[in-house]
Enzyme design. Structure first.
Site, PDB file in Angstrom:
ATOM      1  N   TYR A  55      11.016 -11.131   2.209  1.00 30.54           N
ATOM      2  CA  TYR A  55       9.989 -10.744   1.053  1.00 30.54           C
ATOM      3  C   TYR A  55      10.367 -10.972  -0.482  1.00 30.54           C
ATOM      4  O   TYR A  55      12.110 -10.380  -0.738  1.00 30.54           O
ATOM      5  CB  TYR A  55      10.438  -8.894   1.383  1.00 30.54           C
ATOM      6  CG  TYR A  55       9.719  -8.684   2.682  1.00 30.54           C
ATOM      7  CD1 TYR A  55       8.938  -9.635   3.024  1.00 30.54           C
ATOM      8  CD2 TYR A  55      10.334  -7.210   3.587  1.00 30.54           C
ATOM      9  CE1 TYR A  55       8.282  -9.378   4.470  1.00 30.54           C
ATOM     10  CE2 TYR A  55      10.169  -7.338   4.925  1.00 30.54           C
ATOM     11  CZ  TYR A  55       8.681  -8.193   5.276  1.00 30.54           C
ATOM     12  OH  TYR A  55       8.061  -8.077   6.820  1.00 30.54           O
ATOM     13  N   GLY A 203      -1.922   1.217   8.693  1.00 34.14           N
ATOM     14  CA  GLY A 203      -2.423   0.322   8.242  1.00 34.14           C
ATOM     15  C   GLY A 203      -2.888   0.099   6.923  1.00 34.14           C
ATOM     16  O   GLY A 203      -3.872  -0.017   6.335  1.00 34.14           O
ATOM     17  N   GLY A 205      -1.766   1.780   4.371  1.00 35.15           N
ATOM     18  CA  GLY A 205      -2.364   2.733   3.608  1.00 35.15           C
ATOM     19  C   GLY A 205      -3.433   3.269   3.934  1.00 35.15           C
ATOM     20  O   GLY A 205      -3.978   3.923   3.471  1.00 35.15           O
TER      21      GLY A 205
END
Ligand SMILES: NC(=O)c1ccc[n+]([C@@H]2O[C@H](COP(=O)([O-])OP(=O)(O)OC[C@H]3O[C@@H](n4cnc5c(N)ncnc54)[C@H](OP(=O)(O)O)[C@@H]3O)[C@@H](O)[C@H]2O)c1
Length: 325
Positions: A55, A203, A205
């Site tokens: 990330y 999901g 958002g």
């Protein structure tokens, strides 16, 4: 906040996914603002934080390390190995020497001596999972990791890996719009006493009603590559959001709270990790803990979900080829 067990690890019953703070959904957010958000989560009872080497790459672990350094004995930090970045391209690799290098890098960036939960981010089909599991057993003996897990792994890989060195958790997508884990994964994890950590519980958002049928996504936003978020699919998929809104209204809750309460109700060994970069939404999501769905609610919701068609896959291209291995 109450605790749940992922095999031998005790964690808060909701965890905070930190990826979106620096990666995945557009530009990285301001570091100090995100550190304050992580501290707010801690103050509200969250003790389980999720990051990964890839990330950023790398900057998300650094952020989490800075934010949680002073609270080391109060938190469980999960990170992941197994995806490298070369020339801006992600490479799935669990080469055993690379895992050791990744571990040392993660420990440094997280400012820790030992990782609480170390996941293989994706199975590398070139390296037998038994060899990865044996290395995890060694790292555990050396005091470098407390527990290990796998992410988006297939059933067979989970069984093989677990037989060599027990897994504490599997992390995969599971939510109101992706219920595949109910078929084989959840029964397997229950039988082996492995915890389950659903990622993207909102999901990305969508289930929190953050978008509408006309929403579009910037190239830097991972959702721009997800078939379910393509214009022609989004319109059909909004039927699910309308249903979630109905439940929310009925329960005097918000759509995000319904999505999280539904997940927690499934099994006691489930610990969803939602992502947010916003302090109000952080509180809103934590307040989902006051929403209790009954067994009858669950059955009614699931029966209706079975009738709603979701259009579009959840991954495309190379990303789709990496899952379920
Ligand atoms: N293992 C894997 O392969 C994998 C893959 C993906 C993710 N993950 C992990 O799982 C974590 C969670 O995944 P995710 O970020 O995709 O999760 P998510 O919680 O499903 O979605 C996050 C999105 O929802 C929005 N959101 C959050 N709360 C909301 C609310 N109450 N109302 C409206 N919108 C809301 C956020 O926007 P705002 O920031 O604006 O609130 C963000 O855009 C990640 O941080 C990462 O640690 C792992």
């Amino acid at each position: 906040m109450q605790k749940r067990k992922l095999r031998d690890l005790e964690v808060s019953e909701l965890g905070l996914g930190c990826m979106g703070m620096s990666y995945g959904y557009g530009e990285a957010k301001d570091e100090n603002t995100m550190i304050n958000l992580i501290h707010k989560a801690l103050n509200l009872g969250i003790s389980f934080f999720d990051t990964a080497e890839v990330y950023g790459p790398y900057i998300n672990e650094t952020l989490v390390g800075k934010a949680l350094k002073a609270f080391r004995d109060k938190v469980i930090i999960a990170t992941k190995f197994g995806i490298q970045v070369e020339n801006h391209k992600q490479i799935v690799t669990s080469d055993l020497r690379q895992i050791r290098l990744s571990l040392e890098g993660s420990l440094k960036r997280l400012q820790m001596d030992c990782i609480d939960l170390y996941y293989q981010h994706r199975v590398d089909t070139k390296v037998p999972v038994e060899e990865v599991a044996a290395l995890m057993a060694t790292l555990h003996k050396e005091g470098k990791i407390k527990a290990w897990g796998m992410s988006e792994a297939g059933i067979e890989s989970i069984q093989k890996a677990h037989s060599v060195f027990p897994l504490s958790a599997v992390q995969s997508e599971y939510s109101l719009w992706w219920r595949e884990p109910e078929r084989e994964l959840l029964p397997l994890l229950e039988s082996l006493n492995i915890g389950f950590v659903p990622f993207s519980p909102l999901g990305k958002g969508f289930l929190a009603a953050k978008f509408n049928k006309d929403s579009t996504f910037d190239k830097k936003d991972f959702r721009s590559s997800v078939p379910r978020f393509e214009k022609e699919n989004l319109e059909t998929n909004m039927a699910l959001v309308e249903f979630i809104k109905e439940i929310a209204k009925d329960k005097n809750a918000t759509p995000a709270q319904v999505a999280l309460a539904w997940l927690r109700k499934q099994k006691p060994f489930i610990v969803p990790i939602f992502g947010t970069t916003n302090p109000q939404r952080l509180e809103e999501n934590i307040n989902s803990l006051t929403l209790h769905l009954s067994e009858a609610d669950l059955q009614a919701i699931n029966a209706k979900l079975d009738t709603i068609t979701i259009k579009g896959d959840r991954y495309s291209g190379e990303n789709a080829k990496r899952i379920g291995k």
